[in-house]
Design a protein around this motif. Structure first.
Motif, short mmCIF file in Angstrom:
data_model
loop_
_atom_site.label_atom_id
_atom_site.label_comp_id
_atom_site.label_asym_id
_atom_site.label_seq_id
_atom_site.Cartn_x
_atom_site.Cartn_y
_atom_site.Cartn_z
N UNK A 13 22.06 21.85 55.30
CA UNK A 13 22.18 20.18 55.87
C UNK A 13 20.58 20.19 56.53
N UNK A 14 20.47 18.42 56.76
CA UNK A 14 19.06 18.36 57.05
C UNK A 14 18.76 19.02 58.21
N UNK A 34 17.79 12.70 58.86
CA UNK A 34 17.35 13.75 59.81
C UNK A 34 16.33 14.53 60.31
N UNK A 35 15.39 14.50 59.36
CA UNK A 35 13.95 15.12 59.41
C UNK A 35 12.97 14.55 60.39
N UNK A 78 32.43 12.26 47.56
CA UNK A 78 31.02 12.12 47.93
C UNK A 78 30.17 13.13 48.62
N UNK A 79 29.11 13.03 49.32
CA UNK A 79 28.53 14.18 49.96
C UNK A 79 28.96 14.28 51.20
N UNK A 80 28.68 15.49 51.66
CA UNK A 80 29.00 15.83 52.99
C UNK A 80 28.51 15.05 54.12
N UNK A 81 29.13 15.18 55.38
CA UNK A 81 28.48 14.24 56.26
C UNK A 81 27.06 14.88 56.75
N UNK A 105 34.66 16.27 49.90
CA UNK A 105 32.93 16.14 50.19
C UNK A 105 32.26 17.42 49.76
N UNK A 106 31.18 17.25 49.20
CA UNK A 106 30.25 18.38 48.71
C UNK A 106 28.72 18.35 48.96
N UNK A 107 28.22 19.52 49.07
CA UNK A 107 26.72 19.21 48.99
C UNK A 107 25.94 18.89 47.76
N UNK A 108 26.78 19.06 46.64
CA UNK A 108 26.04 18.90 45.36
C UNK A 108 26.67 17.95 44.41
#
Length: 196
Positions: A13-14, A34-35, A78-81, A105-108
């Motif tokens: 995650x970020x 987030x970065x 869609x993508x994970x939070x 939801x997924x990371x990829x």
């Protein structure tokens, strides 16, 4: 160019990416969210991108203008939070008072595309994750007007001494960030943050 250097890619995650940078586990972090929220990190803009909605051929969403209301009629994948612009997706629906049915939801993006291909729902992915030549069983509709423009950033620890191979990696990832441009950007960001 650097035969004695090994490249290790870590996914997270970020916030996890930021922690890897802060602990020294990683030299460079790349994320859309987030970065910039970490004072110890210097985040440089790399590129802008939008989301696309992906569906199988013949899907009703291909026949009419895309809208948030139309998307609420379908289960979404869609993508994970916290990943890949998910905050913009959430914010767009929230602003309109709508509650999307996000069933997975997924990371990829490849995971998202696989479940869309299996007929589980409509996908929302980064536009760059869809390739018409490769993703023959899917169709994409640009959703930039619905979810806005995202900015991917590359971050390093402030005050860190970077080796030549790190600058080379940064330039390979974001050609506009040549070594000179990166050095100037880092110096300017450090000065603005009061770092020396």
């Amino acid at each position: 160019l650097f035969p004695k250097v090994s490249l290790h890619l870590h996914q997270g995650s970020p916030d996890q990416v930021a922690e890897m940078l802060l602990s020294g586990e990683a030299d460079v972090g790349i994320a859309t969210e987030a970065l910039a929220g970490y004072d110890e990190l210097i985040a440089l803009p790399c590129y802008r991108w939008t989301h696309s909605v992906i569906v199988p051929p013949g899907h009703p969403l291909l026949d009419a203008p895309l809208s948030l209301q139309a998307l609420t009629r379908y289960p979404l994948i869609t993508y994970d939070n916290g990943f890949t612009g998910r905050t913009k997706i959430n914010d767009a629906f929230k602003k309109e008072g709508m509650a999307p049915d996000i069933i997975l939801s997924a990371m990829d993006a490849d995971v998202i595309k696989t479940y869309v291909e299996l007929g589980m729902g409509v996908g929302i992915v980064a536009s760059i994750a869809f390739e018409a030549e490769r993703d023959l069983t899917l169709r994409a509709v640009d959703a930039g007007e619905l979810f806005g423009i995202n900015l991917t950033k590359l971050a390093v620890r402030g005050g860190s001494d970077m080796r030549s191979y790190v600058y080379a990696f940064i330039e390979a990832f974001a050609p506009a960030l040549s070594r000179d441009a990166t050095v100037k950007a880092l110096a300017g960001a450090a000065q603005a943050a009061g770092q020396t």
